[in-house]
Design an enzyme around this catalytic site. Sequence first.
Site, PDB file in Angstrom:
ATOM      1  N   ARG A  49     -33.118 -45.438  15.895  1.00  0.00           N
ATOM      2  CA  ARG A  49     -34.341 -46.136  16.367  1.00  0.00           C
ATOM      3  C   ARG A  49     -35.322 -45.501  16.886  1.00  0.00           C
ATOM      4  NH1 ARG A  49     -30.206 -49.435  16.373  1.00  0.00           N
ATOM      5  NH2 ARG A  49     -29.206 -47.497  17.369  1.00  0.00           N
ATOM      6  N   THR A  50     -35.009 -44.581  17.888  1.00  0.00           N
ATOM      7  CA  THR A  50     -36.131 -43.805  18.625  1.00  0.00           C
ATOM      8  C   THR A  50     -36.770 -42.940  17.573  1.00  0.00           C
ATOM      9  OG1 THR A  50     -34.688 -44.008  20.518  1.00  0.00           O
ATOM     10  CG2 THR A  50     -36.509 -42.403  20.716  1.00  0.00           C
ATOM     11  N   LYS A  77     -30.082 -19.935  14.602  1.00  0.00           N
ATOM     12  CA  LYS A  77     -30.151 -18.355  14.540  1.00  0.00           C
ATOM     13  C   LYS A  77     -30.047 -17.796  16.039  1.00  0.00           C
ATOM     14  CE  LYS A  77     -32.674 -18.381   9.964  1.00  0.00           C
ATOM     15  NZ  LYS A  77     -34.009 -17.770   9.497  1.00  0.00           N
ATOM     16  N   ARG A  99     -35.726 -35.043  21.639  1.00  0.00           N
ATOM     17  CA  ARG A  99     -34.646 -35.438  22.282  1.00  0.00           C
ATOM     18  C   ARG A  99     -33.458 -34.317  22.337  1.00  0.00           C
ATOM     19  NH1 ARG A  99     -31.412 -40.962  20.363  1.00  0.00           N
ATOM     20  NH2 ARG A  99     -32.928 -41.853  21.848  1.00  0.00           N
ATOM     21  N   HIS A 127     -34.862 -41.769  29.605  1.00  0.00           N
ATOM     22  CA  HIS A 127     -35.404 -42.320  28.331  1.00  0.00           C
ATOM     23  C   HIS A 127     -36.495 -43.309  28.675  1.00  0.00           C
ATOM     24  CE1 HIS A 127     -35.407 -43.234  24.139  1.00  0.00           C
ATOM     25  NE2 HIS A 127     -34.241 -43.802  24.040  1.00  0.00           N
TER      26      HIS A 127
HETATM   27  C1  NCD Z   1     -29.935 -45.075  23.512  1.00  0.00           C
HETATM   28  C2  NCD Z   1     -29.935 -43.502  23.713  1.00  0.00           C
HETATM   29  O1  NCD Z   1     -29.961 -42.718  22.551  1.00  0.00           O
HETATM   30  O2  NCD Z   1     -30.243 -43.171  24.828  1.00  0.00           O
HETATM   31  N1  NCD Z   1     -30.500 -45.633  22.204  1.00  0.00           N
HETATM   32  C3  NCD Z   1     -31.763 -45.734  21.969  1.00  0.00           C
HETATM   33  O3  NCD Z   1     -32.530 -44.763  21.923  1.00  0.00           O
HETATM   34  N2  NCD Z   1     -32.321 -46.702  21.469  1.00  0.00           N
HETATM   35  C4  NCD Z   1     -28.677 -45.723  23.828  1.00  0.00           C
HETATM   36  C5  NCD Z   1     -27.341 -45.016  23.429  1.00  0.00           C
HETATM   37  O4  NCD Z   1     -27.262 -44.217  22.615  1.00  0.00           O
HETATM   38  O5  NCD Z   1     -26.334 -45.965  23.777  1.00  0.00           O
END
Ligand code: NCD
Length: 298
Positions: A49-50, A77, A99, A127
């Site tokens: 999703r993100t 590397k 991320r 997040h």
């Molecule tokens: C979450 C995450 O990656 O922190 N998902 C997201 O970004 N929608 C939650 C999760 O991984 O459970």
Amino acid sequence: MQHLITPNDFSNDEILELFEDARLFHDLQTNSLLAGKLIVTLFFENSTRTRSSFEIAAKRLGADVVNLEVQTSSTKKGETVEDTVANLNSMKPDAIIIRHSDCGLPASLVEYVDCPILNAGDGKNAHPTQALLDLFTIYEHFDGKTKGKKIAIVGDISNSRVASSNLELLPRFGLKPILVSPKKYQVDSVYKTTTKLKKIINKLDIIMSLRVQHERHDTAILPEELEKQKQNYAKKYCITSELIQDKELLILHPGPVNRNIDISDEILKDKRSKVLQQVANGVSIRMAILKKLILQNK
Ligand code: NCD
């Protein structure tokens, strides 16, 4: 330069302005507000999703997006993430979205860049865009009347960056969190904490169900034992029709959902569950955030 590392990087007024923009973007019309801008994404942890939400948001605003494939990048590397980001910065992007499993990494990168850094999740730390889209979903559902609404955050609180960012953000808008989890996933908190979801169910306006973050637990465990743990967890914490009956509730989950462990199939289909609405809101809110951070840096 304004970055987005935690929800506290935006004031309440700035957040309400983001919501106004997000509402305008809601019909998801493509526009050219960010035409000619370049956005780089770096996802060192899995994401459905993100990552797609950021990319779609950027493209709907007319920006170009480069997704660095970290599996084939020079970090493999031996290059540090700091050096990777400094090198990308030399190519003059207008924003970098990252991320990573290391808590605090996005914050430490701000000194290497001349553009906003957007934290798309750092380990169990933060997040911010997820918390903002969660708040937006709640805010729209209750027509802005969030004050005093009780929200149970149910799941692996100790390992969830979604929980920590929501706990930072939601109380600023008057929401009252109750943390619900087995003892082993509890944290020291100023908020009411319980292991018993059934006992508090009648008090709630909102349930935010979270996935158990098995990948952040370091104990090696046999697959059969893990399955047993999941079933035991589901017995007490799965959001089922038996648990919520006909109560008026808003049910949220950031995804990925572990069906029938976090939320039952039946409740996922129920109109009280707004899990896919959250995903739709995620694009609008990220459009608003990208617009704000990039255009104010002109
Ligand atoms: C979450 C995450 O990656 O922190 N998902 C997201 O970004 N929608 C939650 C999760 O991984 O459970």
